[in-house]
Design a protein around this motif. Structure first.
Motif, PDB file in Angstrom:
ATOM      1  N   PHE A 208      -9.177  -9.275 -39.243  1.00  0.00           N
ATOM      2  CA  PHE A 208      -8.119  -8.995 -40.213  1.00  0.00           C
ATOM      3  C   PHE A 208      -6.967  -9.970 -39.993  1.00  0.00           C
ATOM      4  O   PHE A 208      -5.991  -9.705 -39.309  1.00  0.00           O
ATOM      5  CB  PHE A 208      -7.632  -7.551 -40.093  1.00  0.00           C
ATOM      6  N   ASP A 209      -7.117 -11.168 -40.577  1.00  0.00           N
ATOM      7  CA  ASP A 209      -6.060 -12.174 -40.662  1.00  0.00           C
ATOM      8  C   ASP A 209      -5.637 -12.180 -42.126  1.00  0.00           C
ATOM      9  O   ASP A 209      -6.397 -12.631 -42.999  1.00  0.00           O
ATOM     10  CB  ASP A 209      -6.575 -13.561 -40.276  1.00  0.00           C
ATOM     11  N   ALA A 210      -4.446 -11.674 -42.412  1.00  0.00           N
ATOM     12  CA  ALA A 210      -4.084 -11.439 -43.811  1.00  0.00           C
ATOM     13  C   ALA A 210      -2.581 -11.530 -44.006  1.00  0.00           C
ATOM     14  O   ALA A 210      -1.799 -11.371 -43.071  1.00  0.00           O
ATOM     15  CB  ALA A 210      -4.596 -10.067 -44.263  1.00  0.00           C
ATOM     16  N   LEU A 211      -2.204 -11.777 -45.272  1.00  0.00           N
ATOM     17  CA  LEU A 211      -0.798 -11.895 -45.656  1.00  0.00           C
ATOM     18  C   LEU A 211      -0.505 -10.915 -46.786  1.00  0.00           C
ATOM     19  O   LEU A 211      -1.317 -10.757 -47.706  1.00  0.00           O
ATOM     20  CB  LEU A 211      -0.483 -13.298 -46.172  1.00  0.00           C
ATOM     21  N   VAL A 212       0.671 -10.297 -46.737  1.00  0.00           N
ATOM     22  CA  VAL A 212       1.202  -9.613 -47.905  1.00  0.00           C
ATOM     23  C   VAL A 212       2.173 -10.557 -48.584  1.00  0.00           C
ATOM     24  O   VAL A 212       3.154 -11.005 -47.980  1.00  0.00           O
ATOM     25  CB  VAL A 212       1.909  -8.296 -47.542  1.00  0.00           C
ATOM     26  N   VAL A 213       1.867 -10.900 -49.822  1.00  0.00           N
ATOM     27  CA  VAL A 213       2.719 -11.759 -50.640  1.00  0.00           C
ATOM     28  C   VAL A 213       3.564 -10.877 -51.548  1.00  0.00           C
ATOM     29  O   VAL A 213       3.053  -9.931 -52.159  1.00  0.00           O
ATOM     30  CB  VAL A 213       1.866 -12.731 -51.477  1.00  0.00           C
ATOM     31  N   ASP A 214       4.855 -11.185 -51.638  1.00  0.00           N
ATOM     32  CA  ASP A 214       5.778 -10.440 -52.503  1.00  0.00           C
ATOM     33  C   ASP A 214       6.506 -11.443 -53.400  1.00  0.00           C
ATOM     34  O   ASP A 214       7.351 -12.213 -52.931  1.00  0.00           O
ATOM     35  CB  ASP A 214       6.787  -9.670 -51.643  1.00  0.00           C
TER      36      ASP A 214
ATOM     37  N   GLY B  66      -5.679  -8.484 -36.461  1.00  0.00           N
ATOM     38  CA  GLY B  66      -5.327  -7.080 -36.570  1.00  0.00           C
ATOM     39  C   GLY B  66      -3.948  -6.720 -36.055  1.00  0.00           C
ATOM     40  O   GLY B  66      -3.563  -5.542 -36.096  1.00  0.00           O
ATOM     41  N   LYS B  67      -3.172  -7.689 -35.604  1.00  0.00           N
ATOM     42  CA  LYS B  67      -1.825  -7.422 -35.089  1.00  0.00           C
ATOM     43  C   LYS B  67      -0.796  -7.882 -36.121  1.00  0.00           C
ATOM     44  O   LYS B  67      -0.873  -8.998 -36.628  1.00  0.00           O
ATOM     45  CB  LYS B  67      -1.585  -8.159 -33.766  1.00  0.00           C
ATOM     46  N   LEU B  68       0.189  -7.016 -36.400  1.00  0.00           N
ATOM     47  CA  LEU B  68       1.261  -7.381 -37.316  1.00  0.00           C
ATOM     48  C   LEU B  68       2.240  -8.281 -36.570  1.00  0.00           C
ATOM     49  O   LEU B  68       2.957  -7.838 -35.667  1.00  0.00           O
ATOM     50  CB  LEU B  68       1.966  -6.123 -37.819  1.00  0.00           C
ATOM     51  N   VAL B  69       2.271  -9.566 -36.945  1.00  0.00           N
ATOM     52  CA  VAL B  69       3.070 -10.554 -36.197  1.00  0.00           C
ATOM     53  C   VAL B  69       4.277 -11.038 -37.010  1.00  0.00           C
ATOM     54  O   VAL B  69       5.107 -11.789 -36.482  1.00  0.00           O
ATOM     55  CB  VAL B  69       2.210 -11.749 -35.766  1.00  0.00           C
ATOM     56  N   ARG B  70       4.380 -10.617 -38.260  1.00  0.00           N
ATOM     57  CA  ARG B  70       5.561 -10.938 -39.077  1.00  0.00           C
ATOM     58  C   ARG B  70       5.766  -9.806 -40.056  1.00  0.00           C
ATOM     59  O   ARG B  70       4.816  -9.354 -40.697  1.00  0.00           O
ATOM     60  CB  ARG B  70       5.357 -12.255 -39.830  1.00  0.00           C
ATOM     61  N   ASN B  71       7.016  -9.333 -40.171  1.00  0.00           N
ATOM     62  CA  ASN B  71       7.292  -8.223 -41.073  1.00  0.00           C
ATOM     63  C   ASN B  71       8.686  -8.404 -41.655  1.00  0.00           C
ATOM     64  O   ASN B  71       9.683  -8.121 -41.006  1.00  0.00           O
ATOM     65  CB  ASN B  71       7.176  -6.898 -40.347  1.00  0.00           C
ATOM     66  N   LEU B  72       8.738  -8.906 -42.879  1.00  0.00           N
ATOM     67  CA  LEU B  72      10.009  -9.076 -43.590  1.00  0.00           C
ATOM     68  C   LEU B  72      10.061  -8.182 -44.816  1.00  0.00           C
ATOM     69  O   LEU B  72      10.853  -8.422 -45.734  1.00  0.00           O
ATOM     70  CB  LEU B  72      10.176 -10.542 -44.039  1.00  0.00           C
ATOM     71  N   ASP B  73       9.239  -7.145 -44.834  1.00  0.00           N
ATOM     72  CA  ASP B  73       9.144  -6.318 -46.031  1.00  0.00           C
ATOM     73  C   ASP B  73      10.475  -5.663 -46.335  1.00  0.00           C
ATOM     74  O   ASP B  73      11.268  -5.350 -45.451  1.00  0.00           O
ATOM     75  CB  ASP B  73       8.056  -5.255 -45.850  1.00  0.00           C
ATOM     76  N   ARG B  74      10.694  -5.413 -47.618  1.00  0.00           N
ATOM     77  CA  ARG B  74      11.942  -4.809 -48.060  1.00  0.00           C
ATOM     78  C   ARG B  74      12.068  -3.378 -47.574  1.00  0.00           C
ATOM     79  O   ARG B  74      13.169  -2.864 -47.383  1.00  0.00           O
ATOM     80  CB  ARG B  74      12.032  -4.838 -49.585  1.00  0.00           C
ATOM     81  N   GLN B  75      10.942  -2.722 -47.396  1.00  0.00           N
ATOM     82  CA  GLN B  75      10.955  -1.337 -46.918  1.00  0.00           C
ATOM     83  C   GLN B  75      10.165  -1.288 -45.619  1.00  0.00           C
ATOM     84  O   GLN B  75       8.942  -1.345 -45.618  1.00  0.00           O
ATOM     85  CB  GLN B  75      10.322  -0.404 -47.949  1.00  0.00           C
ATOM     86  N   VAL B  76      10.866  -1.218 -44.499  1.00  0.00           N
ATOM     87  CA  VAL B  76      10.222  -1.250 -43.190  1.00  0.00           C
ATOM     88  C   VAL B  76      10.218   0.164 -42.605  1.00  0.00           C
ATOM     89  O   VAL B  76      11.223   0.851 -42.657  1.00  0.00           O
ATOM     90  CB  VAL B  76      10.981  -2.220 -42.245  1.00  0.00           C
TER      91      VAL B  76
END
Length: 473
Positions: free
Chosen positions: A414-420, A463-473
């Motif tokens: 699970f190497d993945a990006l959330v794009v906003d 599988g590790k969350l290494v970046r989190n800039l989401d608007r709702q954390v």
């Protein structure tokens, strides 16, 4: 309530977009609403299931709240979608201070007067590595193939930065024993260079990290003696290590082999010395702009060989344009590289855009009014889907990791990006609730063509969350 660090599973609900190749054509594989489950400990994707499209965002939130994994579910909002992590197949991270300068120099001048002096400042490596890897990861690169420097300690600084920051990395200490002045002058003892390569491999293995892998890295043929290349080929086979180098990058480099090896070109030299061989773990060559048709069909088409297309640095140093679309259509393992140092952007999206633009120039030439003429590359134009395929699946294939990364499907990491597209500072205009509201495929294209690190709000590696800039954390 489980936390991100102790949860047994990762669950994401939302749109998934990725590119696949079918019968020579690239298409967008879209699941408008998917549920992805991955094992948080191993990082392995367990399932990817399509869900019914909800009638409202409230229904999506309810689905997350009622999921068997409860509070550990990430539910994507309007304007967000999940894509595979990006793969950078050629990056000189420790040349990052050079990014954006000296681009008017020729390749050999740039190496002599800028690159080699910088790489000798080994004490700066920890700071440079930390900044380079952080910026690469922020731009969505979850896996990178790195050239480090000739110094083992500085090269290990890069390895340790990747492990600490959480990026999957293949790293090579750079091997060279002769200079560029044409006199075959010695710049390092060959025994010492081979010993350093062996020691580097052993130290990386001793780290025991699933993120880090050592690579045999002869810089390129002009700075490596025949003895060194032979011994590196033997080492790659003995220790079953991947090989990377530059090949057929510029007119100057391409002409070097015939002048010094009795008519042999780069790929002939690497094969002669056992670096292109079915007995090692595979190999990748950066640039390959001046590879001829025989080399493309007989060498680069080998399943164990990868090509790194570095379109931005090619503009400045390569004296030509790589026929990337023809290579894709011929079934080559071809990915994209930022070539930081020789190029100025850490973003693989920038590489996508430059690859698309340069392919149009290859197709159309300079125009008849300026002395141009119809080119033999009528089918050379890359689409944004082709470019993204190279940035993900193609890069994974070029690194020999296409059964592990590059796509979001069960059994893969699970190497993945959330794009906003609506993230803070986004340069992408959205047109919600108007007559020209964009579809998901259109938003995907806009992100490739307009997006940057501000649009990448979550990054998972292994599988590790290494970046989190989401608007709702």
């Amino acid at each position: 309530m489980a936390t991100a660090s102790d949860a047994a599973h990762i669950v994401v609900i939302g749109p998934v977009l990725q590119c696949v190749r079918d019968r020579g054509a690239t298409r967008l594989a879209l699941i408008p609403r998917a549920r992805i489950v991955a094992d948080a400990r191993s990082g392995t994707i367990l399932s990817v299931d399509a869900l019914p499209t909800p009638s409202s965002p409230i229904d999506d939130d309810a689905a997350g709240a009622n999921d068997p994994y409860g509070d550990d579910v990430v539910v994507l909002r309007r304007g967000q979608f999940l894509v595979p992590g990006l793969v950078d197949t050629h990056n000189h991270a420790l040349q990052t201070p050079l990014a954006g300068k000296a681009l008017d120099a020729s390749l050999d001048e740039w190496l002599r007067h800028y690159t080699f002096p910088l790489e000798n400042k080994a004490s700066a490596a920890p700071l440079i590595a930390q900044r380079a890897v952080s910026r690469s990861l922020a731009n969505g690169t979850t896996t990178a193939l790195y050239f480090a420097t000739r110094h083992v300690d500085a090269s290990m600084d890069l390895v340790d930065a990747c492990i600490a920051i959480g990026q999957r990395a293949m790293v090579g200490v750079v091997s060279m024993d002769v200079g560029l002045d044409g006199s075959n002058s010695t710049v390092a003892d060959t025994d010492r260079v081979v010993a350093d390569a062996r020691r580097f491999i052993e130290v990386v293995h001793a780290r025991g990290s699933p993120l880090a892998e050592p690579v045999i890295t002869p810089r390129f043929a002009p700075v490596c003696s025949s003895d060194l290349l032979t011994r590196l080929g033997q080492l790659s086979q003995e220790m079953q290590v991947f090989v990377q180098s530059h090949a057929c990058e510029s007119d100057w480099e391409t002409d070097w082999g015939p002048l010094h090896y009795g008519g042999m070109r780069d790929f002939d030299i690497f094969k002669l010395h056992g670096l292109i061989s079915e007995k090692n773990k595979g190999c990748l060559f950066a640039h390959c702009v001046h590879a001829n048709s025989k080399e493309i069909s007989e060498v680069l088409a080998d399943p164990s060989v990868g090509v790194s297309h570095c379109p931005l640095s090619n503009v400045f140093f390569a004296n030509g344009i790589l026929p990337a679309k023809a290579m894709m259509d011929a079934g080559l393992n071809i990915g994209l590289g930022t070539d930081i140092g020789g190029a100025y952007s850490h973003s693989i999206l920038h590489s996508c855009r430059t690859a698309i633009a340069s392919s149009r120039i290859l197709r159309d030439g300079t125009g008849v009014l300026r002395g141009g003429h119809p080119t033999p590359h009528a089918q050379s134009a890359l689409s944004h889907l082709d470019a993204f395929w190279m940035a993900t699946v193609g890069g994974a294939k070029a690194l020999g990791k296409d059964s592990v990364i590059g796509t979001i499907q069960p059994g893969f990491q699970f190497d993945a990006l959330v794009v906003d597209v609506d993230s803070s500072g986004s340069t992408i205009d959205t047109w919600w609730d108007t007559d020209f509201e964009d579809s998901l495929p259109e938003l995907f294209e806009k992100w490739i063509m307009l997006g940057d690190d501000r649009n990448i709000v979550k990054v998972w590696v292994n599988g590790k969350l290494v970046r989190n800039l989401d608007r709702q954390v």
